[in-house]
Design a protein around this motif. Structure first.
Motif, PDB file in Angstrom:
ATOM      1  N   SER A  58     -60.246   5.593 -14.645  1.00 51.05           N
ATOM      2  CA  SER A  58     -59.954   6.526 -15.735  1.00 51.05           C
ATOM      3  C   SER A  58     -58.682   7.329 -15.466  1.00 51.05           C
ATOM      4  N   ILE A  59     -58.480   7.719 -14.208  1.00 50.95           N
ATOM      5  CA  ILE A  59     -57.280   8.486 -13.850  1.00 50.95           C
ATOM      6  C   ILE A  59     -56.053   7.580 -13.873  1.00 50.95           C
ATOM      7  N   ALA A  60     -56.203   6.371 -13.345  1.00 48.36           N
ATOM      8  CA  ALA A  60     -55.078   5.430 -13.336  1.00 48.36           C
ATOM      9  C   ALA A  60     -54.625   5.095 -14.766  1.00 48.36           C
ATOM     10  N   GLU A  61     -55.587   4.984 -15.675  1.00 48.42           N
ATOM     11  CA  GLU A  61     -55.239   4.700 -17.073  1.00 48.42           C
ATOM     12  C   GLU A  61     -54.471   5.873 -17.687  1.00 48.42           C
ATOM     13  N   GLU A  62     -54.934   7.093 -17.435  1.00 48.33           N
ATOM     14  CA  GLU A  62     -54.232   8.269 -17.961  1.00 48.33           C
ATOM     15  C   GLU A  62     -52.850   8.396 -17.333  1.00 48.33           C
ATOM     16  N   PHE A  63     -52.757   8.098 -16.038  1.00 43.80           N
ATOM     17  CA  PHE A  63     -51.470   8.139 -15.339  1.00 43.80           C
ATOM     18  C   PHE A  63     -50.484   7.176 -16.001  1.00 43.80           C
ATOM     19  N   LYS A  64     -50.946   5.958 -16.291  1.00 44.60           N
ATOM     20  CA  LYS A  64     -50.063   4.953 -16.901  1.00 44.60           C
ATOM     21  C   LYS A  64     -49.632   5.378 -18.299  1.00 44.60           C
ATOM     22  N   GLU A  65     -50.535   5.990 -19.065  1.00 41.73           N
ATOM     23  CA  GLU A  65     -50.194   6.467 -20.401  1.00 41.73           C
ATOM     24  C   GLU A  65     -49.120   7.544 -20.347  1.00 41.73           C
ATOM     25  N   LYS A  66     -49.192   8.421 -19.344  1.00 41.13           N
ATOM     26  CA  LYS A  66     -48.269   9.552 -19.273  1.00 41.13           C
ATOM     27  C   LYS A  66     -46.968   9.220 -18.552  1.00 41.13           C
ATOM     28  N   HIS A  67     -47.028   8.253 -17.621  1.00 38.50           N
ATOM     29  CA  HIS A  67     -45.858   8.016 -16.770  1.00 38.50           C
ATOM     30  C   HIS A  67     -45.324   6.585 -16.839  1.00 38.50           C
ATOM     31  N   GLY A  68     -45.957   5.756 -17.653  1.00 40.79           N
ATOM     32  CA  GLY A  68     -45.416   4.432 -17.931  1.00 40.79           C
ATOM     33  C   GLY A  68     -45.595   3.399 -16.850  1.00 40.79           C
ATOM     34  N   ARG A  69     -46.430   3.680 -15.863  1.00 43.78           N
ATOM     35  CA  ARG A  69     -46.670   2.734 -14.765  1.00 43.78           C
ATOM     36  C   ARG A  69     -47.961   3.137 -14.074  1.00 43.78           C
ATOM     37  N   PRO A  70     -48.541   2.228 -13.302  1.00 44.34           N
ATOM     38  CA  PRO A  70     -49.751   2.590 -12.550  1.00 44.34           C
ATOM     39  C   PRO A  70     -49.400   3.463 -11.345  1.00 44.34           C
ATOM     40  N   PRO A  71     -50.330   4.275 -10.878  1.00 39.15           N
ATOM     41  CA  PRO A  71     -50.067   5.113  -9.698  1.00 39.15           C
ATOM     42  C   PRO A  71     -50.005   4.282  -8.421  1.00 39.15           C
ATOM     43  N   THR A  72     -49.264   4.786  -7.440  1.00 37.96           N
ATOM     44  CA  THR A  72     -49.086   4.115  -6.158  1.00 37.96           C
ATOM     45  C   THR A  72     -49.461   5.057  -5.020  1.00 37.96           C
ATOM     46  N   PHE A  73     -49.495   4.507  -3.820  1.00 35.97           N
ATOM     47  CA  PHE A  73     -49.753   5.349  -2.643  1.00 35.97           C
ATOM     48  C   PHE A  73     -48.632   6.365  -2.460  1.00 35.97           C
ATOM     49  N   GLU A  74     -47.416   5.971  -2.826  1.00 41.33           N
ATOM     50  CA  GLU A  74     -46.293   6.904  -2.732  1.00 41.33           C
ATOM     51  C   GLU A  74     -46.499   8.112  -3.644  1.00 41.33           C
ATOM     52  N   ASP A  75     -47.171   7.915  -4.775  1.00 35.51           N
ATOM     53  CA  ASP A  75     -47.472   9.041  -5.656  1.00 35.51           C
ATOM     54  C   ASP A  75     -48.464   9.994  -5.000  1.00 35.51           C
ATOM     55  N   ALA A  76     -49.415   9.438  -4.264  1.00 39.86           N
ATOM     56  CA  ALA A  76     -50.345  10.290  -3.510  1.00 39.86           C
ATOM     57  C   ALA A  76     -49.595  11.071  -2.437  1.00 39.86           C
ATOM     58  N   GLU A  77     -48.652  10.413  -1.757  1.00 37.07           N
ATOM     59  CA  GLU A  77     -47.852  11.097  -0.739  1.00 37.07           C
ATOM     60  C   GLU A  77     -47.032  12.227  -1.348  1.00 37.07           C
ATOM     61  N   LYS A  78     -46.457  11.990  -2.525  1.00 35.83           N
ATOM     62  CA  LYS A  78     -45.689  13.035  -3.205  1.00 35.83           C
ATOM     63  C   LYS A  78     -46.586  14.224  -3.531  1.00 35.83           C
ATOM     64  N   THR A  79     -47.780  13.954  -4.044  1.00 35.62           N
ATOM     65  CA  THR A  79     -48.725  15.019  -4.378  1.00 35.62           C
ATOM     66  C   THR A  79     -49.116  15.796  -3.127  1.00 35.62           C
ATOM     67  N   PHE A  80     -49.386  15.083  -2.065  1.00 33.72           N
ATOM     68  CA  PHE A  80     -49.799  15.686  -0.797  1.00 33.72           C
ATOM     69  C   PHE A  80     -48.721  16.616  -0.252  1.00 33.72           C
ATOM     70  N   ASN A  81     -47.477  16.142  -0.259  1.00 29.09           N
ATOM     71  CA  ASN A  81     -46.391  16.884   0.383  1.00 29.09           C
ATOM     72  C   ASN A  81     -45.820  18.005  -0.482  1.00 29.09           C
ATOM     73  N   THR A  82     -45.816  17.835  -1.788  1.00 27.05           N
ATOM     74  CA  THR A  82     -45.174  18.827  -2.649  1.00 27.05           C
ATOM     75  C   THR A  82     -46.133  19.869  -3.208  1.00 27.05           C
ATOM     76  N   ALA A  83     -47.425  19.571  -3.251  1.00 27.93           N
ATOM     77  CA  ALA A  83     -48.355  20.502  -3.892  1.00 27.93           C
ATOM     78  C   ALA A  83     -49.630  20.741  -3.087  1.00 27.93           C
ATOM     79  N   PHE A  84     -50.280  19.670  -2.646  1.00 29.69           N
ATOM     80  CA  PHE A  84     -51.598  19.826  -2.027  1.00 29.69           C
ATOM     81  C   PHE A  84     -51.563  20.751  -0.817  1.00 29.69           C
ATOM     82  N   LYS A  85     -50.648  20.514   0.116  1.00 26.97           N
ATOM     83  CA  LYS A  85     -50.624  21.302   1.344  1.00 26.97           C
ATOM     84  C   LYS A  85     -50.361  22.783   1.049  1.00 26.97           C
ATOM     85  N   ARG A  86     -49.440  23.055   0.136  1.00 24.50           N
ATOM     86  CA  ARG A  86     -49.139  24.441  -0.216  1.00 24.50           C
ATOM     87  C   ARG A  86     -50.344  25.131  -0.841  1.00 24.50           C
TER      88      ARG A  86
END
Length: 299
Positions: free
Chosen positions: A74-102
């Motif tokens: 369900s999340i991957a489908e919403e991600f593709k609708e909003k960002h035009g591609r499926p999510p990747t591990f690199e997207d998780a890394e971006k989330t982790f480094n730019t927002a999650f840790k802070r």
């Protein structure tokens, strides 16, 4: 080195096990990292995952947890609708480094790291038995140190390990092995894991080859009926609600298991020991020591 007790070392999970209990607003335990996961994905990708997407992966390494959330259909489908591609591990890394840790380090955990009532008395009881205390978790090492700084009482904790300090985190037992190595504890059969998440916390201790204890009231997996029997690597793991029967009843139960295994020619089942709260661990160990020869047959 070693204690005169059943075990030489007890390794605890953090949130939901010794701190960060049940949140009144949501009814969830260990809500600090849950909020950090939820809010970081919302901030970076404008997607707000429901708790039922987040909760199944609790106790896993947080970078992997983010990837599992983003990979949920369900999340991957919403991600593709909003960002035009499926999510990747690199997207998780971006989330982790730019927002999650802070969000975790600044907004969520500092006010949620107070030890549960009775936990420090329990820690002191373990040290009185010459039992060493370790901490491991799905958090990365920096977060572990921040939480423990707020937790306090670190003179009672001999070692800790973050999920990024080993090649593979729970349910693999490598964090536990690292703590054993750091403390010079050699015998896996004299190590106990205590955690609140089924099945990941429990399987970590089982995979090590020691005792494993699940918590049924203070953490994520509640009530006791949520700790289901399971088969892991060809061996049956059976829940035992320790304080729901007398010691003599448990002694009879374990002897029945021995006879059953001998009669059927099957592997001994493994006791999935369950107690309501980590602050009851001293009572558990005291009772286990009274039937040590019997209970150790299953480890």
């Amino acid at each position: 080195m070693g204690s005169k007790s059943l075990v030489d070392l007890v390794i605890f999970d953090l949130g939901g096990t010794v701190c960060d209990g049940i949140d009144e607003a949501t009814g969830l335990a260990n809500v600090g990292p849950i909020n950090a996961l939820k809010f970081s994905i919302k901030e970076v990708w404008d997607i707000d995952p429901d708790y039922d997407v987040i909760l199944p992966h609790m106790a896993t390494r947080k970078l992997d947890h983010l990837h599992k959330i983003l990979s949920t259909p369900s999340i991957a489908e919403e991600f593709k609708e909003k960002h035009g591609r499926p999510p990747t591990f690199e997207d998780a890394e971006k989330t982790f480094n730019t927002a999650f840790k802070r969000i975790l380090e600044i907004d969520e955990m500092p006010g949620r790291s107070e030890p549960f009532e009775g936990v420090i008395d329990m820690f002191e009881g373990l040290r009185g038995k010459d039992i060493l205390i370790g901490i491991n978790t799905g958090f990365y090492a920096k977060a572990v140190r921040i939480i423990l700084a707020n937790f306090g009482h670190n003179h009672l904790i001999e070692a800790d390990c973050g999920a990024d300090e080993v090649s593979q985190a729970r349910p693999f037992p490598y964090m536990m092995f690292k703590i054993m190595d750091d403390l010079g504890v050699a015998d896996v059969h004299r190590v106990m894991k205590v955690g609140d998440v089924y099945p990941v916390d429990f399987l970590e201790g089982y995979n090590l080859g020691g005792y494993s204890v699940g918590l049924t009231e203070c953490g994520n997996t509640r009530p006791a009926s949520a700790w289901k029997p399971m088969v892991h690597n060809g061996r049956e793991l059976r829940p035992v609600e320790w304080f729901e029967s007398s010691l003599s009843d448990k002694e009879a139960l374990f002897k029945d298991w021995l006879r059953e295994s001998a009669d059927n020619g099957t592997r001994l089942p493994y006791p999935m020991i369950l107690i309501p709260h980590s602050n009851q661990l001293i009572k558990l160990i005291d009772e286990m020591e009274q039937i040590e020869d019997l209970i150790s047959s299953f480890i």
